[in-house]
Design a protein around this motif. Sequence first.
Motif, PDB file in Angstrom:
ATOM      1  N   ASP A  71       0.871  -1.405   0.036  1.00 40.80           N
ATOM      2  CA  ASP A  71      -0.076  -0.006   0.078  1.00 40.80           C
ATOM      3  C   ASP A  71       0.792   1.267  -0.008  1.00 40.80           C
ATOM      4  N   TYR A  72       0.487   2.268  -0.652  1.00 42.04           N
ATOM      5  CA  TYR A  72       1.241   3.561  -0.567  1.00 42.04           C
ATOM      6  C   TYR A  72       1.120   4.152   0.627  1.00 42.04           C
ATOM      7  N   ASN A  73      -0.291   4.621   0.907  1.00 44.52           N
ATOM      8  CA  ASN A  73      -0.523   5.431   2.167  1.00 44.52           C
ATOM      9  C   ASN A  73      -0.536   4.641   3.350  1.00 44.52           C
ATOM     10  N   ASN A  91       5.732   5.613   4.117  1.00 47.42           N
ATOM     11  CA  ASN A  91       4.831   5.349   2.930  1.00 47.42           C
ATOM     12  C   ASN A  91       5.753   4.248   1.976  1.00 47.42           C
ATOM     13  N   GLY A  92       4.916   3.945   0.900  1.00 44.19           N
ATOM     14  CA  GLY A  92       5.329   2.822  -0.086  1.00 44.19           C
ATOM     15  C   GLY A  92       6.755   3.371  -0.500  1.00 44.19           C
ATOM     16  N   GLN A  93       6.826   4.369  -1.123  1.00 41.33           N
ATOM     17  CA  GLN A  93       7.793   5.105  -1.784  1.00 41.33           C
ATOM     18  C   GLN A  93       9.169   4.842  -0.693  1.00 41.33           C
ATOM     19  N   LEU A  99       3.008  -1.879  -6.131  1.00 41.33           N
ATOM     20  CA  LEU A  99       2.367  -0.686  -5.364  1.00 41.33           C
ATOM     21  C   LEU A  99       0.890  -1.053  -5.514  1.00 41.33           C
ATOM     22  N   SER A 157      -2.792   0.530  -4.515  1.00 46.52           N
ATOM     23  CA  SER A 157      -3.102   1.427  -3.807  1.00 46.52           C
ATOM     24  C   SER A 157      -4.351   2.358  -4.663  1.00 46.52           C
ATOM     25  N   TYR A 212      -4.513   5.256  -5.492  1.00 42.28           N
ATOM     26  CA  TYR A 212      -3.890   6.052  -6.465  1.00 42.28           C
ATOM     27  C   TYR A 212      -4.057   5.839  -7.841  1.00 42.28           C
ATOM     28  N   ALA A 227       0.791   7.512  -9.279  1.00 41.34           N
ATOM     29  CA  ALA A 227       1.848   6.137  -9.020  1.00 41.34           C
ATOM     30  C   ALA A 227       3.061   6.348  -9.611  1.00 41.34           C
ATOM     31  N   LEU A 264       6.784   6.511  -7.983  1.00 44.71           N
ATOM     32  CA  LEU A 264       7.828   5.549  -7.833  1.00 44.71           C
ATOM     33  C   LEU A 264       9.182   5.977  -8.259  1.00 44.71           C
ATOM     34  N   PHE A 267       2.372  -0.933 -10.512  1.00 43.42           N
ATOM     35  CA  PHE A 267       1.168  -0.576  -9.735  1.00 43.42           C
ATOM     36  C   PHE A 267      -0.062  -1.171 -10.194  1.00 43.42           C
TER      37      PHE A 267
END
Length: 129
Positions: free
Chosen positions: A58-60, A65-67, A86, A88, A90, A95, A99, A107
Amino acid sequence: MQYQNILLIDDDDDDREIFKEAVKSLGNDILYTDEKNPNQALVKLRKSELLPDIIFLDYNMPDMNGQEFIIQIRNEKRLKDIPVILYSAYSKEAAEQLLLTNGNEFFISKPYNFEDLKNILKDVLNISD
């Protein structure tokens, strides 16, 4: 390549449960684990003898966070080659902006229903009917 060992990192309890049920519906030969906290996931990955074949991320998430998670694992020799999806809400365009890709990150948007999630997993995991 068919992925047999999946790790999902997502802080949302409902999303983890739905994802788990979708994976289980695809067959019993897939080893599934999940983690709510990306920091704890990193600790477990660093200590684990058996690494996942693929990570859904998940990104958030709070704390990291994911990144930020991707940056961490790409700097570790044992973890840097694990493909990361990823996963998410988004948009794909957002995305791609987020990334830092080295060819191992992809993604997918979180689907709105269970059947869509199963179909996405079948495609990503190379599972045929």
